[in-house]
Design an enzyme around this catalytic site. Sequence first.
Site, short mmCIF file in Angstrom:
data_model
loop_
_atom_site.label_atom_id
_atom_site.label_comp_id
_atom_site.label_asym_id
_atom_site.label_seq_id
_atom_site.Cartn_x
_atom_site.Cartn_y
_atom_site.Cartn_z
N SER A 1 0.88 -1.18 0.00
CA SER A 1 0.00 0.00 0.00
C SER A 1 0.91 1.22 0.00
CB SER A 1 -0.84 0.00 1.28
OG SER A 1 -1.38 1.26 1.55
N TYR B 1 -1.52 -1.66 10.80
CA TYR B 1 -1.74 -1.82 9.35
C TYR B 1 -0.57 -1.22 8.57
CZ TYR B 1 -3.67 -1.46 4.67
OH TYR B 1 -3.84 -1.57 3.31
N1 LIG Z 1 -8.82 -0.58 -0.51
C1 LIG Z 1 -7.77 0.20 -0.32
O1 LIG Z 1 -7.88 1.41 -0.17
C2 LIG Z 1 -6.38 -0.41 -0.33
C3 LIG Z 1 -5.29 0.45 -0.50
C4 LIG Z 1 -4.01 -0.08 -0.50
C5 LIG Z 1 -3.82 -1.43 -0.35
N2 LIG Z 1 -4.90 -2.24 -0.18
C6 LIG Z 1 -4.66 -3.68 0.01
O2 LIG Z 1 -5.31 -4.38 -1.04
C7 LIG Z 1 -5.55 -5.72 -0.61
C8 LIG Z 1 -6.96 -6.12 -1.00
O3 LIG Z 1 -7.89 -5.37 -0.25
P1 LIG Z 1 -9.23 -4.79 -0.87
O4 LIG Z 1 -9.13 -3.32 -0.83
O5 LIG Z 1 -9.56 -5.44 -2.15
O6 LIG Z 1 -10.27 -5.19 0.27
P2 LIG Z 1 -11.47 -6.25 0.30
O7 LIG Z 1 -12.45 -5.96 -0.78
O8 LIG Z 1 -11.94 -6.25 1.71
O9 LIG Z 1 -10.77 -7.64 -0.04
C9 LIG Z 1 -10.02 -8.37 0.88
C10 LIG Z 1 -9.90 -9.78 0.38
O10 LIG Z 1 -9.11 -10.53 1.32
C11 LIG Z 1 -9.83 -11.70 1.68
N3 LIG Z 1 -9.55 -12.05 3.07
C12 LIG Z 1 -9.76 -11.31 4.18
N4 LIG Z 1 -9.43 -12.01 5.28
C13 LIG Z 1 -9.00 -13.23 4.83
C14 LIG Z 1 -8.53 -14.39 5.48
N5 LIG Z 1 -8.44 -14.45 6.82
N6 LIG Z 1 -8.19 -15.45 4.73
C15 LIG Z 1 -8.30 -15.41 3.36
N7 LIG Z 1 -8.72 -14.33 2.71
C16 LIG Z 1 -9.08 -13.26 3.43
C17 LIG Z 1 -11.31 -11.35 1.50
O11 LIG Z 1 -12.06 -12.52 1.19
P3 LIG Z 1 -12.96 -13.38 2.21
O12 LIG Z 1 -13.71 -12.42 3.07
O13 LIG Z 1 -13.79 -14.20 1.28
O14 LIG Z 1 -11.98 -14.21 2.96
C18 LIG Z 1 -11.25 -10.47 0.25
O15 LIG Z 1 -11.26 -11.27 -0.91
C19 LIG Z 1 -5.27 -5.74 0.89
O16 LIG Z 1 -4.00 -6.32 1.12
C20 LIG Z 1 -5.24 -4.27 1.27
O17 LIG Z 1 -4.42 -4.03 2.39
C21 LIG Z 1 -6.18 -1.77 -0.17
#
Ligand SMILES: NC(=O)c1ccc[n+]([C@@H]2O[C@H](COP(=O)([O-])OP(=O)(O)OC[C@H]3O[C@@H](n4cnc5c(N)ncnc54)[C@H](OP(=O)(O)O)[C@@H]3O)[C@@H](O)[C@H]2O)c1
Length: 268
Positions: free
Chosen positions: A139, A152
């Site tokens: 991130s 985080y």
């Molecule tokens: N959104 C932002 O602003 C942002 C910015 C920078 C970086 N990121 C990073 O991008 C990545 C993806 O996040 P996102 O924004 O797409 O959020 P999201 O829509 O909440 O997706 C998170 C994913 O991780 C899975 N997950 C969560 N806990 C898990 C567990 N215990 N075991 C296996 N899978 C798990 C969830 O699936 P299930 O619930 O089905 O398990 C979901 O598919 C993360 O690493 C986040 O830190 C996000």
Amino acid sequence: MSGYALITGASSGLGLALAEALARRGRNLLLVARQRDALESIACELSQRFGVEALFRVCDLSEPLQVSGLLQELEDSERQIDLLVNNAGIGSAGLFVEQDWSREQELIELNVLALCRLCHAIGGHMQRRGAGQILNVASLAAFQAGPLMSNYFASKAYVLHFSEALRSELAPYGVKVSVLCPGPVATAFFRRAHLRSEGLARRELLASPEQIALQAVRGLEKNRAIIIPEWRQRLLPQLLRLTPRALARRIAMRMVRPLLPRAGDEHA
Ligand SMILES: NC(=O)c1ccc[n+]([C@@H]2O[C@H](COP(=O)([O-])OP(=O)(O)OC[C@H]3O[C@@H](n4cnc5c(N)ncnc54)[C@H](OP(=O)(O)O)[C@@H]3O)[C@@H](O)[C@H]2O)c1
């Protein structure tokens, strides 16, 4: 047998967008997350739309025993992973000492330990084969300390530094490692971390997951070390290097505070 792209956290948000972008380029997929129904319908849809093989595996990656089970199954099936995308991640926010320890531990298990373990096992196979590619999702938060989201931000700093170092170690063996550092993206991440994202949305600061996934895949094709999808945000690491750390901490805290839940919010 042709190989697979294993994508963690492929049931929503960025992971789902990455799965689609890779399927569009003809990659076979192995989708991993906890929500079976979502994974099943995504795998079915992507294989029909793009004619790729899309498998899925339910796994709670914050549970070390389940990660072991996943790795053992990969070993037994002799399924070759030629792209590992460590995308699954969660956030937490507020005063660190006031948070539920179980949530903070889950964050470290998922964002750090599971990612590290998959790199160790699958990266090891890639090293012995002399080919393969890894994309770890960090991130923009990785470049600085983040008061009020301390665990985080620190987890993402780990992912950034670990990935850069792994890249140098594995390059001589023909294994490429990249790290993706997006700014805010419009996904369920905020809701799941009990964060308010309306202010970011109002100021049009949320990128779409599809936009970020496209930039990520382009970055992978160019074998970029660090992929920062938005061009304006690429200045941040340089700016931070010139900024006194105390000032950077104050600015980060000021940016995180409006995202915290307020009295009356469901999770405040
Ligand atoms: N959104 C932002 O602003 C942002 C910015 C920078 C970086 N990121 C990073 O991008 C990545 C993806 O996040 P996102 O924004 O797409 O959020 P999201 O829509 O909440 O997706 C998170 C994913 O991780 C899975 N997950 C969560 N806990 C898990 C567990 N215990 N075991 C296996 N899978 C798990 C969830 O699936 P299930 O619930 O089905 O398990 C979901 O598919 C993360 O690493 C986040 O830190 C996000």
